[in-house]
Design a protein around this motif. Sequence first.
Motif, PDB file in Angstrom:
ATOM      1  N   LEU A   1     132.276 -33.390 -43.190  1.00 25.94           N
ATOM      2  CA  LEU A   1     132.826 -32.849 -42.048  1.00 25.94           C
ATOM      3  C   LEU A   1     132.680 -31.612 -41.487  1.00 25.94           C
ATOM      4  O   LEU A   1     132.710 -31.618 -40.654  1.00 25.94           O
ATOM      5  CB  LEU A   1     134.577 -33.079 -43.166  1.00 25.94           C
ATOM      6  N   GLU A   2     132.229 -30.412 -42.106  1.00 24.39           N
ATOM      7  CA  GLU A   2     131.666 -28.876 -40.858  1.00 24.39           C
ATOM      8  C   GLU A   2     130.624 -29.439 -40.653  1.00 24.39           C
ATOM      9  O   GLU A   2     130.959 -28.602 -38.766  1.00 24.39           O
ATOM     10  CB  GLU A   2     131.447 -28.234 -42.650  1.00 24.39           C
ATOM     11  N   GLN A   3     129.721 -30.180 -40.747  1.00 26.47           N
ATOM     12  CA  GLN A   3     128.923 -30.086 -39.617  1.00 26.47           C
ATOM     13  C   GLN A   3     129.057 -31.504 -38.534  1.00 26.47           C
ATOM     14  O   GLN A   3     129.070 -30.765 -37.808  1.00 26.47           O
ATOM     15  CB  GLN A   3     127.722 -31.843 -40.570  1.00 26.47           C
ATOM     16  N   ALA A   4     129.964 -32.384 -39.100  1.00 29.53           N
ATOM     17  CA  ALA A   4     130.415 -32.854 -37.746  1.00 29.53           C
ATOM     18  C   ALA A   4     131.528 -31.780 -37.003  1.00 29.53           C
ATOM     19  O   ALA A   4     131.501 -31.789 -35.452  1.00 29.53           O
ATOM     20  CB  ALA A   4     131.557 -34.090 -37.852  1.00 29.53           C
TER      21      ALA A   4
ATOM     22  N   PRO B   1      84.214 -15.946 -50.451  1.00 29.58           N
ATOM     23  CA  PRO B   1      84.690 -16.954 -49.642  1.00 29.58           C
ATOM     24  C   PRO B   1      85.671 -16.254 -49.350  1.00 29.58           C
ATOM     25  O   PRO B   1      86.279 -15.639 -49.524  1.00 29.58           O
ATOM     26  CB  PRO B   1      84.471 -18.098 -50.361  1.00 29.58           C
ATOM     27  N   ALA B   2      86.657 -17.358 -47.754  1.00 31.30           N
ATOM     28  CA  ALA B   2      87.335 -16.991 -47.176  1.00 31.30           C
ATOM     29  C   ALA B   2      88.568 -17.416 -48.276  1.00 31.30           C
ATOM     30  O   ALA B   2      88.420 -18.168 -49.575  1.00 31.30           O
ATOM     31  CB  ALA B   2      87.281 -18.062 -46.144  1.00 31.30           C
ATOM     32  N   MET B   3      89.207 -16.644 -48.362  1.00 28.57           N
ATOM     33  CA  MET B   3      91.229 -17.604 -48.970  1.00 28.57           C
ATOM     34  C   MET B   3      91.544 -18.380 -48.085  1.00 28.57           C
ATOM     35  O   MET B   3      91.055 -18.743 -47.281  1.00 28.57           O
ATOM     36  CB  MET B   3      92.109 -16.440 -49.025  1.00 28.57           C
ATOM     37  N   GLU B   4      92.107 -19.444 -49.249  1.00 27.74           N
ATOM     38  CA  GLU B   4      92.999 -21.096 -48.740  1.00 27.74           C
ATOM     39  C   GLU B   4      93.773 -20.180 -47.229  1.00 27.74           C
ATOM     40  O   GLU B   4      94.078 -18.921 -47.772  1.00 27.74           O
ATOM     41  CB  GLU B   4      92.979 -21.660 -49.612  1.00 27.74           C
ATOM     42  N   THR B   5      93.737 -21.065 -46.975  1.00 28.10           N
ATOM     43  CA  THR B   5      94.593 -20.906 -45.625  1.00 28.10           C
ATOM     44  C   THR B   5      96.078 -21.755 -46.012  1.00 28.10           C
ATOM     45  O   THR B   5      96.254 -22.046 -46.699  1.00 28.10           O
ATOM     46  CB  THR B   5      93.908 -21.127 -44.403  1.00 28.10           C
ATOM     47  N   ARG B   6      97.300 -20.683 -45.044  1.00 25.95           N
ATOM     48  CA  ARG B   6      98.940 -21.638 -45.605  1.00 25.95           C
ATOM     49  C   ARG B   6      99.100 -21.873 -44.029  1.00 25.95           C
ATOM     50  O   ARG B   6      99.147 -21.137 -43.494  1.00 25.95           O
ATOM     51  CB  ARG B   6      99.554 -20.736 -46.024  1.00 25.95           C
ATOM     52  N   ARG B   7      99.846 -23.950 -43.803  1.00 23.00           N
ATOM     53  CA  ARG B   7      99.928 -23.558 -42.971  1.00 23.00           C
ATOM     54  C   ARG B   7     101.717 -23.856 -42.594  1.00 23.00           C
ATOM     55  O   ARG B   7     102.792 -23.681 -43.204  1.00 23.00           O
ATOM     56  CB  ARG B   7     100.223 -25.147 -42.935  1.00 23.00           C
ATOM     57  N   ALA B   8     102.206 -22.048 -41.537  1.00 19.05           N
ATOM     58  CA  ALA B   8     103.015 -21.564 -41.432  1.00 19.05           C
ATOM     59  C   ALA B   8     104.255 -23.612 -40.502  1.00 19.05           C
ATOM     60  O   ALA B   8     103.061 -23.867 -40.098  1.00 19.05           O
ATOM     61  CB  ALA B   8     103.650 -20.716 -40.137  1.00 19.05           C
ATOM     62  N   ALA B   9     105.641 -23.511 -40.876  1.00 19.26           N
ATOM     63  CA  ALA B   9     106.203 -25.036 -40.549  1.00 19.26           C
ATOM     64  C   ALA B   9     107.208 -24.184 -40.551  1.00 19.26           C
ATOM     65  O   ALA B   9     108.762 -23.483 -41.167  1.00 19.26           O
ATOM     66  CB  ALA B   9     106.402 -25.748 -41.349  1.00 19.26           C
ATOM     67  N   LEU B  10     108.488 -24.955 -39.677  1.00 17.73           N
ATOM     68  CA  LEU B  10     109.279 -25.075 -39.686  1.00 17.73           C
ATOM     69  C   LEU B  10     109.996 -25.622 -40.568  1.00 17.73           C
ATOM     70  O   LEU B  10     109.324 -27.057 -41.048  1.00 17.73           O
ATOM     71  CB  LEU B  10     109.732 -25.506 -38.152  1.00 17.73           C
ATOM     72  N   LEU B  11     111.226 -25.550 -41.292  1.00 15.92           N
ATOM     73  CA  LEU B  11     111.660 -26.566 -42.130  1.00 15.92           C
ATOM     74  C   LEU B  11     112.850 -26.716 -41.733  1.00 15.92           C
ATOM     75  O   LEU B  11     113.747 -25.823 -41.801  1.00 15.92           O
ATOM     76  CB  LEU B  11     111.537 -25.912 -43.494  1.00 15.92           C
ATOM     77  N   ARG B  12     113.507 -28.057 -42.241  1.00 13.31           N
ATOM     78  CA  ARG B  12     114.842 -28.785 -42.163  1.00 13.31           C
ATOM     79  C   ARG B  12     115.331 -29.028 -43.076  1.00 13.31           C
ATOM     80  O   ARG B  12     114.323 -30.029 -43.409  1.00 13.31           O
ATOM     81  CB  ARG B  12     115.428 -29.356 -40.256  1.00 13.31           C
ATOM     82  N   ARG B  13     116.626 -29.708 -43.048  1.00 17.94           N
ATOM     83  CA  ARG B  13     116.612 -31.033 -44.658  1.00 17.94           C
ATOM     84  C   ARG B  13     116.761 -32.061 -43.541  1.00 17.94           C
ATOM     85  O   ARG B  13     116.738 -31.998 -42.519  1.00 17.94           O
ATOM     86  CB  ARG B  13     118.622 -30.919 -44.339  1.00 17.94           C
ATOM     87  N   ARG B  14     116.100 -32.974 -44.082  1.00 17.13           N
ATOM     88  CA  ARG B  14     116.094 -34.239 -44.006  1.00 17.13           C
ATOM     89  C   ARG B  14     117.407 -34.694 -43.083  1.00 17.13           C
ATOM     90  O   ARG B  14     118.856 -34.988 -43.803  1.00 17.13           O
ATOM     91  CB  ARG B  14     115.003 -35.234 -44.713  1.00 17.13           C
ATOM     92  N   HIS B  15     117.381 -35.698 -42.035  1.00 15.33           N
ATOM     93  CA  HIS B  15     118.301 -36.483 -41.180  1.00 15.33           C
ATOM     94  C   HIS B  15     119.050 -35.213 -41.207  1.00 15.33           C
ATOM     95  O   HIS B  15     120.801 -35.897 -40.757  1.00 15.33           O
ATOM     96  CB  HIS B  15     118.882 -37.574 -41.982  1.00 15.33           C
ATOM     97  N   ALA B  16     119.338 -34.181 -41.051  1.00 21.56           N
ATOM     98  CA  ALA B  16     120.423 -32.698 -41.242  1.00 21.56           C
ATOM     99  C   ALA B  16     120.696 -32.748 -39.351  1.00 21.56           C
ATOM    100  O   ALA B  16     120.101 -33.265 -38.557  1.00 21.56           O
ATOM    101  CB  ALA B  16     119.807 -31.527 -41.504  1.00 21.56           C
ATOM    102  N   TYR B  17     122.400 -32.645 -38.745  1.00 21.79           N
ATOM    103  CA  TYR B  17     122.630 -32.388 -37.512  1.00 21.79           C
ATOM    104  C   TYR B  17     121.738 -31.623 -36.597  1.00 21.79           C
ATOM    105  O   TYR B  17     121.529 -30.438 -37.310  1.00 21.79           O
ATOM    106  CB  TYR B  17     123.893 -32.741 -37.431  1.00 21.79           C
ATOM    107  N   CYS B  18     121.243 -31.434 -35.482  1.00 24.69           N
ATOM    108  CA  CYS B  18     120.299 -30.880 -35.253  1.00 24.69           C
ATOM    109  C   CYS B  18     120.602 -30.280 -34.000  1.00 24.69           C
ATOM    110  O   CYS B  18     121.131 -31.011 -32.752  1.00 24.69           O
ATOM    111  CB  CYS B  18     118.826 -31.158 -34.762  1.00 24.69           C
ATOM    112  N   SER B  19     121.539 -29.079 -33.556  1.00 23.03           N
ATOM    113  CA  SER B  19     122.105 -28.145 -32.557  1.00 23.03           C
ATOM    114  C   SER B  19     121.392 -28.348 -31.498  1.00 23.03           C
ATOM    115  O   SER B  19     119.471 -28.072 -31.483  1.00 23.03           O
ATOM    116  CB  SER B  19     122.853 -27.856 -32.606  1.00 23.03           C
ATOM    117  N   ALA B  20     121.967 -27.972 -30.453  1.00 22.00           N
ATOM    118  CA  ALA B  20     120.771 -28.128 -29.534  1.00 22.00           C
ATOM    119  C   ALA B  20     120.639 -26.244 -29.110  1.00 22.00           C
ATOM    120  O   ALA B  20     119.563 -26.441 -28.713  1.00 22.00           O
ATOM    121  CB  ALA B  20     121.962 -27.979 -27.756  1.00 22.00           C
TER     122      ALA B  20
END
Length: 293
Positions: A76-79, A257-276
């Motif tokens: 409801l709050e998402q709506a 040797p080089a240390m392991e790299t990490r991939r930065a990422a945008l995180l969202r709850r799957r199927h969550a409402y995505c505002s403008a």
Amino acid sequence: MTILRHVRYLKAVVDHGSFTRAAQALHVSQPALSQQIKELEERVGAQLLDRSGRKIRATDLGTIYLQHAGRALAELEQAIRAVRDVEDLSTGTLRLGVTPSVASYFIGPVLQRFRKHCPGVTLSVRVSSQEAIEPALRDDELDLGIGFGDLPAEDIEATPLHEERPMLIVGKKHRVAGKAAVTAKELAQMPLAILDASFSTRRLVDHYLRSKHLRASIVVEANSIEALTDIVRHTDLATILPANVIRPGLVAIKLQPAMETRRAALLRRRHAYCSAATRAFIAIAQEMAAGFQ
């Protein structure tokens, strides 16, 4: 709307473990709050709160009720947010969670551009570990997170941004400042100022050295990237941080040797409402991440 108010009140009492603290948080009187909970229990036909201890807890039935009713409340709050969402971005809100390392170099430039394009949007930024960001996304306390996409939870969607490679960071006057690379053995012999164990970067360092049967010589532990870079700038100590955090007066040196790299990422709850506002931020973050490749 009465039942929704009842759910909010019940959740507040359980979250705070007290009628008094919940009433203060809700800005209602304690007798009114107690009456609302009593009405809810009568309506449901079950005792939802265990009031016998010093801290008020949900009964087993109360826990089940909150699991189901809480999901409905979140929907409801998402709506409501969806209805209020303004597509022209003249207003709106964005709740953002950011891991400390990404916050130290990426969030400032992204917000600078976002504010230029969306000056009417109010931002709330929470700097926290990914272990805290993911539950906050799941519980609809955050709209978007910026962390790492290596092992997100099943219900968290990760959109890749750029890579972070941990490197040795030293001041310009450090004895190894002119070297192109430092071996793992040299690193283990070097006095370090390093992040504490609550940071994923520290865990990467520990794993890196353990895999080579080495131990770090740690002189200073800190829970702040900004503090570490300042310490390194003014002392003979070195640290290991993502190369992206480099500031004037510091030098980044490769590890061999080089240390392991990490991939930065945008995180969202799957199927969550995505505002403008969320969509605009994602587009800007992806565009700027391309410059970090």
